[in-house]
Design an enzyme around this catalytic site. Structure first.
Site, PDB file in Angstrom:
ATOM      1  N   SER A  31       0.849  -1.189   0.000  1.00 31.36           N
ATOM      2  CA  SER A  31       0.000   0.000   0.000  1.00 31.36           C
ATOM      3  C   SER A  31       0.882   1.235   0.000  1.00 31.36           C
ATOM      4  O   SER A  31       2.058   1.185   0.392  1.00 31.36           O
ATOM      5  CB  SER A  31      -0.899   0.010   1.248  1.00 31.36           C
ATOM      6  OG  SER A  31      -1.598   1.237   1.379  1.00 31.36           O
ATOM      7  N   TYR A  80      -2.835  -1.165  10.274  1.00 30.17           N
ATOM      8  CA  TYR A  80      -2.794  -1.453   8.845  1.00 30.17           C
ATOM      9  C   TYR A  80      -1.491  -0.940   8.237  1.00 30.17           C
ATOM     10  O   TYR A  80      -0.820  -1.671   7.481  1.00 30.17           O
ATOM     11  CB  TYR A  80      -3.985  -0.797   8.153  1.00 30.17           C
ATOM     12  CG  TYR A  80      -3.999  -0.970   6.652  1.00 30.17           C
ATOM     13  CD1 TYR A  80      -4.485  -2.133   6.078  1.00 30.17           C
ATOM     14  CD2 TYR A  80      -3.536   0.045   5.811  1.00 30.17           C
ATOM     15  CE1 TYR A  80      -4.506  -2.288   4.694  1.00 30.17           C
ATOM     16  CE2 TYR A  80      -3.556  -0.099   4.443  1.00 30.17           C
ATOM     17  CZ  TYR A  80      -4.041  -1.269   3.878  1.00 30.17           C
ATOM     18  OH  TYR A  80      -4.056  -1.420   2.524  1.00 30.17           O
TER      19      TYR A  80
END
Length: 309
Positions: A183, A196
């Protein structure tokens, strides 16, 4: 006398190594510049057996569809059997080849069992796409210990379990390709995504470590690794994305993101999935000092707000 000779020899060797570094770096820069003008041919996908996790929706589903259109045999793995069957059905209706398997990839035992079935029913996987992930959006202190463990089980340990199953096969065959969906949060952290972000930094470190381990001393030069760093993608994981300039910096669609990923895989390059093709995000992350990056992020005001509970 021997001691002096050895000292001189070491300095000469160091100087030669430095000259080699400079020449090698210059050659790499020149080759990169030339490939901008004259790109290398794209890696063929036809006939590859590609295992993709998280194919029930979003990026994983689109990767399955688009890889199949290029002639790959697609192994679809997802914890949601219903949505995964739909992906497999859609691929087959388009004339592609696909197999579906239900699996909780956070479980080492389930990954091993499903991998054994895949070997028996499909064959040896030649490309592995670790895509499955979860992204609860809330402040760090609102996460329970079990929620944080779940994030790491799915976002990090699932990569390790699948790699332990298929990387030995790649090494034995002398070739293979591992693609990991990290990400932008693996580069630049944001609020309401602390666990995350941590998991995606871990994925980035995992892939960089494996890349170095496989290439060291020419061990396995034909095993390729591609890390993917999407911006905010419309997959349903981020229920309340916050973007100050949506016209300039829109949310990426799963279809467009998958196309960028496949393009990067075929070029064997790291992938930054952003709406535009100018890679301004990549340039920003690589060249700007940390405080400048923070100031830029404050100006862009891009991130996610907390999910409603």
């Amino acid at each position: 006398m021997i001691g002096i000779i050895m000292i001189v020899y070491q300095y000469v060797l160091l100087a030669c190594d430095f000259v080699h570094l400079v020449l090698r770096s210059a050659l790499i820069i020149l080759k990169s510049a030339w490939h901008v003008i004259s790109p290398l041919p794209l890696k063929p996908i036809n006939g590859e057996i590609i295992l993709i996790t998280g194919t029930g929706h979003g990026i994983g589903r689109e990767l399955g569809l688009q890889f199949a259109r290029l002639g790959a045999k697609v192994v679809c793995v997802d914890i949601n059997e219903v949505t995964n069957k739909k992906t497999v059905g859609d691929i087959c209706r388009e004339g592609g080849a696909a197999w579906g398997y239900k699996c909780d990839v956070s479980s080492k035992e389930e990954v091993h069992a499903v991998s054994c079935r895949i070997r028996e029913e499909v064959g040896e996987v030649t490309m592995l796409v670790n895509n499955a992930g979860i992204m609860p959006c809330k402040a760090f202190l609102k996460h329970t210990p079990e929620e944080i463990l779940d994030i790491f089980r799915v976002n990090v340990f699932a990569h390790i379990w699948t790699l332990q199953e298929w990387l030995p096969s790649f090494i034995a065959a002398g070739h293979g390709h591992v693609i990991a969906i990290s990400s932008i949060a693996g580069f630049i952290a944001t609020s309401n995504l602390v666990p995350y972000c941590s998991s995606k930094h871990a994925v980035k470190g995992l892939m960089e470590g494996l890349t170095e381990e496989m290439r060291y001393a020419g061990r396995n030069p034909d095993i390729k690794f591609t890390s993917v760093h999407p911006f905010v993608v419309d997959t349903g994981l981020a229920k309340k994305p916050r973007i100050r300039f949506p016209t300039f910096n829109p949310i990426t669609t799963a279809e467009h993101c998958a196309a960028q990923i496949i393009d990067g895989v075929r070029k064997e390059e790291e992938v930054i999935c952003i709406p535009s093709r100018d890679y301004y995000g990549h340039i920003m992350m690589q060249l700007m000092p940390r405080q400048v990056r923070k100031a830029f992020l404050d100006f862009m005001d891009t991130g996610v707000d907390e999910d409603e509970i």
